[in-house]
Motif scaffolding. Structure first.
Motif, PDB file in Angstrom:
ATOM      1  N   LEU A 146      87.297  45.119  84.970  1.00  0.00           N
ATOM      2  CA  LEU A 146      85.911  45.482  85.259  1.00  0.00           C
ATOM      3  C   LEU A 146      85.294  46.232  84.081  1.00  0.00           C
ATOM      4  CD1 LEU A 146      86.129  46.591  89.005  1.00  0.00           C
ATOM      5  CD2 LEU A 146      85.074  44.526  88.087  1.00  0.00           C
ATOM      6  N   TYR A 147      86.077  47.095  83.460  1.00  0.00           N
ATOM      7  CA  TYR A 147      85.580  47.846  82.310  1.00  0.00           C
ATOM      8  C   TYR A 147      85.206  46.902  81.167  1.00  0.00           C
ATOM      9  CZ  TYR A 147      85.592  50.947  78.253  1.00  0.00           C
ATOM     10  OH  TYR A 147      85.248  51.603  77.097  1.00  0.00           O
ATOM     11  N   VAL A 148      86.116  45.994  80.838  1.00  0.00           N
ATOM     12  CA  VAL A 148      85.879  45.072  79.728  1.00  0.00           C
ATOM     13  C   VAL A 148      84.707  44.147  80.033  1.00  0.00           C
ATOM     14  CG1 VAL A 148      86.856  43.154  78.427  1.00  0.00           C
ATOM     15  CG2 VAL A 148      88.253  45.165  78.915  1.00  0.00           C
ATOM     16  N   ALA A 149      84.672  43.595  81.244  1.00  0.00           N
ATOM     17  CA  ALA A 149      83.604  42.658  81.597  1.00  0.00           C
ATOM     18  C   ALA A 149      82.238  43.331  81.589  1.00  0.00           C
ATOM     19  CB  ALA A 149      83.889  42.056  82.977  1.00  0.00           C
ATOM     20  N   SER A 150      82.138  44.536  82.150  1.00  0.00           N
ATOM     21  CA  SER A 150      80.843  45.227  82.213  1.00  0.00           C
ATOM     22  C   SER A 150      80.362  45.621  80.826  1.00  0.00           C
ATOM     23  CB  SER A 150      80.949  46.456  83.115  1.00  0.00           C
ATOM     24  OG  SER A 150      81.908  47.381  82.620  1.00  0.00           O
ATOM     25  N   TRP A 182      75.888  50.072  85.358  1.00  0.00           N
ATOM     26  CA  TRP A 182      76.167  49.845  86.781  1.00  0.00           C
ATOM     27  C   TRP A 182      75.787  48.440  87.241  1.00  0.00           C
ATOM     28  CZ3 TRP A 182      72.097  48.903  90.164  1.00  0.00           C
ATOM     29  CH2 TRP A 182      70.807  49.159  89.672  1.00  0.00           C
ATOM     30  N   VAL A 183      74.755  47.864  86.682  1.00  0.00           N
ATOM     31  CA  VAL A 183      74.372  46.505  87.076  1.00  0.00           C
ATOM     32  C   VAL A 183      75.439  45.506  86.640  1.00  0.00           C
ATOM     33  CG1 VAL A 183      72.643  44.695  86.846  1.00  0.00           C
ATOM     34  CG2 VAL A 183      71.922  47.081  86.974  1.00  0.00           C
ATOM     35  N   SER A 184      75.891  45.624  85.400  1.00  0.00           N
ATOM     36  CA  SER A 184      76.954  44.746  84.918  1.00  0.00           C
ATOM     37  C   SER A 184      78.247  44.959  85.692  1.00  0.00           C
ATOM     38  CB  SER A 184      77.206  44.994  83.426  1.00  0.00           C
ATOM     39  OG  SER A 184      76.083  44.650  82.657  1.00  0.00           O
ATOM     40  N   LEU A 185      78.492  46.214  86.079  1.00  0.00           N
ATOM     41  CA  LEU A 185      79.701  46.520  86.843  1.00  0.00           C
ATOM     42  C   LEU A 185      79.660  45.855  88.220  1.00  0.00           C
ATOM     43  CD1 LEU A 185      82.322  48.150  86.626  1.00  0.00           C
ATOM     44  CD2 LEU A 185      81.128  50.070  87.674  1.00  0.00           C
ATOM     45  N   LEU A 186      78.511  45.928  88.897  1.00  0.00           N
ATOM     46  CA  LEU A 186      78.376  45.284  90.200  1.00  0.00           C
ATOM     47  C   LEU A 186      78.456  43.765  90.076  1.00  0.00           C
ATOM     48  CD1 LEU A 186      75.529  47.439  91.821  1.00  0.00           C
ATOM     49  CD2 LEU A 186      77.981  47.501  92.339  1.00  0.00           C
ATOM     50  N   PHE A 187      77.832  43.237  89.041  1.00  0.00           N
ATOM     51  CA  PHE A 187      77.861  41.787  88.825  1.00  0.00           C
ATOM     52  C   PHE A 187      79.293  41.315  88.580  1.00  0.00           C
ATOM     53  CE2 PHE A 187      77.512  38.049  86.030  1.00  0.00           C
ATOM     54  CZ  PHE A 187      76.760  37.227  86.854  1.00  0.00           C
ATOM     55  N   SER A 188      80.060  42.072  87.789  1.00  0.00           N
ATOM     56  CA  SER A 188      81.463  41.715  87.527  1.00  0.00           C
ATOM     57  C   SER A 188      82.298  41.820  88.796  1.00  0.00           C
ATOM     58  CB  SER A 188      82.045  42.624  86.443  1.00  0.00           C
ATOM     59  OG  SER A 188      81.280  42.566  85.268  1.00  0.00           O
ATOM     60  N   ASN A 189      82.030  42.873  89.567  1.00  0.00           N
ATOM     61  CA  ASN A 189      82.806  43.109  90.783  1.00  0.00           C
ATOM     62  C   ASN A 189      82.562  42.038  91.835  1.00  0.00           C
ATOM     63  OD1 ASN A 189      84.752  44.617  92.016  1.00  0.00           O
ATOM     64  ND2 ASN A 189      83.402  46.249  92.679  1.00  0.00           N
ATOM     65  N   ALA A 190      81.397  41.381  91.769  1.00  0.00           N
ATOM     66  CA  ALA A 190      81.103  40.333  92.747  1.00  0.00           C
ATOM     67  C   ALA A 190      82.096  39.178  92.631  1.00  0.00           C
ATOM     68  CB  ALA A 190      79.677  39.832  92.553  1.00  0.00           C
ATOM     69  N   PHE A 191      82.594  38.939  91.424  1.00  0.00           N
ATOM     70  CA  PHE A 191      83.540  37.845  91.233  1.00  0.00           C
ATOM     71  C   PHE A 191      84.921  38.183  91.799  1.00  0.00           C
ATOM     72  CE2 PHE A 191      80.293  36.895  88.147  1.00  0.00           C
ATOM     73  CZ  PHE A 191      80.194  35.517  88.205  1.00  0.00           C
ATOM     74  N   PHE A 235      76.731  44.632  76.107  1.00  0.00           N
ATOM     75  CA  PHE A 235      76.483  44.280  74.712  1.00  0.00           C
ATOM     76  C   PHE A 235      75.680  42.984  74.605  1.00  0.00           C
ATOM     77  CE2 PHE A 235      77.746  41.790  70.990  1.00  0.00           C
ATOM     78  CZ  PHE A 235      77.416  42.667  69.969  1.00  0.00           C
ATOM     79  N   MET A 236      76.040  41.985  75.408  1.00  0.00           N
ATOM     80  CA  MET A 236      75.334  40.712  75.371  1.00  0.00           C
ATOM     81  C   MET A 236      73.886  40.876  75.800  1.00  0.00           C
ATOM     82  SD  MET A 236      78.278  38.178  76.930  1.00  0.00           S
ATOM     83  CE  MET A 236      77.181  36.748  76.861  1.00  0.00           C
ATOM     84  N   SER A 237      73.654  41.725  76.791  1.00  0.00           N
ATOM     85  CA  SER A 237      72.287  41.953  77.254  1.00  0.00           C
ATOM     86  C   SER A 237      71.433  42.599  76.170  1.00  0.00           C
ATOM     87  CB  SER A 237      72.313  42.833  78.506  1.00  0.00           C
ATOM     88  OG  SER A 237      71.001  43.182  78.907  1.00  0.00           O
ATOM     89  N   ARG A 238      71.990  43.574  75.487  1.00  0.00           N
ATOM     90  CA  ARG A 238      71.233  44.278  74.452  1.00  0.00           C
ATOM     91  C   ARG A 238      71.030  43.425  73.204  1.00  0.00           C
ATOM     92  NH1 ARG A 238      73.395  50.581  74.697  1.00  0.00           N
ATOM     93  NH2 ARG A 238      72.600  51.006  76.801  1.00  0.00           N
ATOM     94  N   ASN A 239      71.800  42.347  73.077  1.00  0.00           N
ATOM     95  CA  ASN A 239      71.620  41.430  71.953  1.00  0.00           C
ATOM     96  C   ASN A 239      70.962  40.121  72.391  1.00  0.00           C
ATOM     97  OD1 ASN A 239      73.218  42.421  69.307  1.00  0.00           O
ATOM     98  ND2 ASN A 239      74.257  43.176  71.139  1.00  0.00           N
ATOM     99  N   ARG A 240      70.329  40.156  73.560  1.00  0.00           N
ATOM    100  CA  ARG A 240      69.558  39.026  74.078  1.00  0.00           C
ATOM    101  C   ARG A 240      70.412  37.786  74.288  1.00  0.00           C
ATOM    102  NH1 ARG A 240      63.957  39.412  70.451  1.00  0.00           N
ATOM    103  NH2 ARG A 240      63.416  41.562  71.048  1.00  0.00           N
ATOM    104  N   LYS A 241      71.667  37.986  74.636  1.00  0.00           N
ATOM    105  CA  LYS A 241      72.550  36.874  74.958  1.00  0.00           C
ATOM    106  C   LYS A 241      72.850  36.807  76.452  1.00  0.00           C
ATOM    107  CE  LYS A 241      74.942  36.653  70.483  1.00  0.00           C
ATOM    108  NZ  LYS A 241      74.153  37.646  69.771  1.00  0.00           N
TER     109      LYS A 241
END
Length: 303
Positions: free
Chosen positions: A93-97, A123-132, A102-108
């Motif tokens: 979860l740490y690595v994925a979030s 927290w948004v990336s963490l929740l999104f990762s946790n959904a999987f 990083f991808m979001s801040r670089n428009r990827k």
């Protein structure tokens, strides 16, 4: 994992080499070592192991201890496995979030994935990762073994693609240093056995990407296994080519590659002071004695 956490470390110049050495010995001892003894103690066709038609399975560690007549230790191993799974989940979860941040801040990636709270947690990336993580509920189905084997194959191919890409990027990075007249000694950490080790890693990952699904071609041909084994290859190519076409990007020349933007200034200062012996601004580089053998073992096992 080490590369991502290095960005948040207080002193990556010391932490990264130490962490990489720890990872090497932990993989050698706890992964390869345990798999060696499991292969000796348990036959591959043991009915208690996970198979394509099974719904649940017993840990091979538990099976080995039960066969040895140590049932109490088997329960302890189960508890250790649960803790290890939780630890692996936290790390993933740490690595994925952080990757999606990083991808979001670089428009990827979508901008919303870059939102953080006051503590700096994405927290948004963490929740999104946790959904999987809900994929874990598939273990309750009647075909849990088949689903598990498919997920293992997909994650394995994804790992080969990622590490192959890392090796390719590393080769390009080191060549860019030479092309721009930069010294390799300025790097906080230098990979062992470069360039031979990196080229070997690149070749090995390419080999494994294409040959890991060879069983699908055995008589009779298995179309489902073929799709599972190789579906990520066209997905990877489509994502790569699609991104470059949509954003009109091109391959950067070695002489034009930006290799220093975003470098932490505190690391640059630490390197200069380490070389010159300057202790301005209250920063002191302390020389420590080489630790004893038991301290080294503690660092490998505990950290």
């Amino acid at each position: 994992m080490v590369g991502i956490t290095a960005g948040e470390a207080d002193n990556p110049r010391k932490a990264v080499p130490r962490a990489i050495r720890q990872v090497f010995w932990r993989i050698l001892i706890f992964y390869i070592g345990t798999m060696f003894f499991i292969g000796i103690l348990i036959p591959y066709n043991d009915e208690r192991l996970l198979s394509a038609g099974s719904q649940t399975a017993t840990s091979p560690f538990t099976i080995a201890l039960e066969d040895a007549g140590i049932a109490a230790a088997a329960s302890l191993i189960n508890a250790v496995i649960v803790i290890a799974v939780i630890s692996a989940g936290n790390s993933s979860l740490y690595v994925a979030s952080r990757t999606m941040l990083f991808m979001s801040r670089n428009r990827k990636a979508p901008k919303i994935l870059g939102r953080i709270n006051r503590a700096g947690v994405p927290w948004v990336s963490l929740l999104f990762s946790n959904a999987f993580a809900c994929i874990a509920f598939l273990s309750a189905s009647n075909s849990a073994g088949t689903v598990y084997e498919a997920l293992i194959t997909l994650s394995g191919v994804a790992t080969f693609i990622v590490w192959g890409t890392i090796a390719f990027v590393h080769i390009r990075f080191r060549k860019a240093l030479v092309a721009q007249g930069q010294s390799v000694d300025e790097l906080p950490f230098k990979a062992l056995w470069y360039p031979y080790g990196t080229y070997f890693a690149l070749g090995a990952n390419i080999f494994l990407i294409f040959f890991q699904g060879y069983t699908a071609f055995l008589n009779p041909f298995d179309p489902i296994a073929f799709v599972i084994s190789y579906i990520l290859l066209p997905v990877f190519v489509i994502l790569l080519v699609g991104y470059k076409v949509i954003h009109h990007t091109k391959f950067v020349k070695l002489t034009e590659m930006d290799i220093w933007t975003g470098r932490r200034e505190d690391l640059v200062r630490a390197k200069v002071e380490e070389m010159t012996g300057n202790e301005d601004d209250g920063y002191v580089v302390k020389k420590t004695k080489k630790p004893e053998w038991f301290l080294k073992m503690k660092r490998v096992v505990v950290g």
